[in-house]
Design an enzyme around this catalytic site. Structure first.
Site, short mmCIF file in Angstrom:
data_model
loop_
_atom_site.label_atom_id
_atom_site.label_comp_id
_atom_site.label_asym_id
_atom_site.label_seq_id
_atom_site.Cartn_x
_atom_site.Cartn_y
_atom_site.Cartn_z
N GLY A 177 -24.91 5.05 -2.57
CA GLY A 177 -25.80 6.13 -3.01
C GLY A 177 -25.25 6.87 -4.21
CE1 TYR B 119 -3.31 -2.71 -0.02
CE2 TYR B 119 -3.93 -2.11 2.21
CZ TYR B 119 -4.12 -2.87 1.09
OH TYR B 119 -5.14 -3.80 1.06
CG LEU C 194 -23.40 -1.80 -3.17
CD1 LEU C 194 -22.98 -3.02 -2.35
CD2 LEU C 194 -24.76 -2.03 -3.81
#
Length: 330
Positions: free
Chosen positions: A225, A53, A223
């Site tokens: 909005g 990462y 998911l």
């Protein structure tokens, strides 16, 4: 915050996992530290990262940010269940020198020492295989892991992105060797819109006592909005979410999802997380907030109770594959 055991272990972990992949690339060090402070204050004790990462020439940067946060207070490390991962190529240009990636014994030994240095700690609670290494036998992998456990550098081992048969193979070989409890967790892609893990990965994890840690619980924002935000002039969908919305059938499915939750007065992202917390075998989803506000939204999901009626309606919009093996046998 609510807590549960991690799989078959005695380790207690929060039902939300703080994902740190944005620390460095999208969230600077100061804001990353503030998010970790807020997560710990809210009772989240399970922090997840990976050696790669930071990405590109900044691989390892996320672990360094966590390490500098640990250095601020001994209390930080003491209260944190720390999970990181090994497998990825750590070369900045992507051209790994032989034995500098994957799961050979030599790379595992090298990678864990490098992660410990970046993280400014002397042990990792859960050391995770980031991917399957088809070239390295599990006998070699477990021998390397046993040594690290004996040295006190790691405590538990988990997998990520493993198919069900590899979970079984890894733990059967661990059992034959003796001396190690094998895999205790599996991180997999799992959410309302992506339920293939229910066919074999989650059944295998339950059979062998692994805690399931879903990643991308909002399916790349799909998911959360996304249509409502698009219509109101907010942040537009990108990546996987944008590709999905380009399909008229998929867009209608997401619109039905948002309309349903609007009728119930529930934020879509919070409902998606709360749904995962109802699923058998799930320890807790990984949430990767870029801001403190996103963390607050995730925390509300832990207290959100979804009615049986709503759960049934969600299944109608996003039908799962069904029980295994019937789902693919008949």
């Amino acid at each position: 915050m609510k807590y549960t055991q991690l799989g078959r272990t005695g380790l207690k972990v929060s039902r939300l996992v703080l994902g740190t992949m944005n620390f460095g690339p999208l969230t600077d060090e100061a804001d990353s530290h503030a998010i970790m402070d807020a997560a710990l204050d809210a009772g989240i004790n399970y922090f997840d990262t990976a050696n790669v990462y930071g990405w590109g020439e900044n691989k390892g940067r996320t672990e360094e940010i966590i390490g500098s946060w640990f250095a601020k207070s001994p209390d930080h490390r003491d209260k944190t269940v720390l999970a990181t991962k090994v497998y990825g190529n750590m070369a900045a240009d992507g051209d790994a020198w032989p034995n500098h990636d994957k799961l050979s014994a030599v790379n595992i030994r090298r990678a864990v020492d490098a992660s410990l240095k970046r993280l400014q700690t002397d042990y990792i609670d859960i050391y995770q295989f980031h991917h399957v290494d088809r070239a390295t036998p599990f006998e070699e992998i477990w021998q390397a892991i046993d040594t690290l456990i004996q040295q006190g550098k790691i405590l538990y081992v988990g997998s990520s992105n493993f198919p069900g048969y590899k979970i079984a193979q890894a733990n059967e070989i661990a059992a034959r060797r003796g001396g190690t409890i094998g895999l205790v967790s599996e991180q997999c892609l799992y959410n309302l819109a992506e339920r293939r893990a229910e066919m074999e990965v989650i059944p295998a994890a339950q059979e062998y006592g692994l805690g399931v840690i879903p990643w991308s619980p909002l399916q790349g924002g799909l998911l959360g909005g996304v249509i409502k935000k698009e219509v109101s002039g907010g942040r537009r969908a990108s990546g996987r979410a944008a590709d999905t919305l380009a399909n008229p059938t998929s867009r209608a499915q997401i619109q039905a999802y948002e309309d349903l939750l609007d009728k119930h007065g529930i934020e879509p992202g919070e409902a998606a997380l709360a749904w995962l917390l109802t699923r058998p075998g799930v320890t807790g989803p990984i949430v990767g907030p870029r801001t403190a506000e996103q963390l607050d939204s995730a925390l509300r999901a832990v207290e959100l109770e979804l009615s049986e009626e709503l759960l049934g309606s969600l299944d109608e919009i996003f039908p799962g594959p069904g029980p295994s093996p019937e789902a693919f046998a008949w």
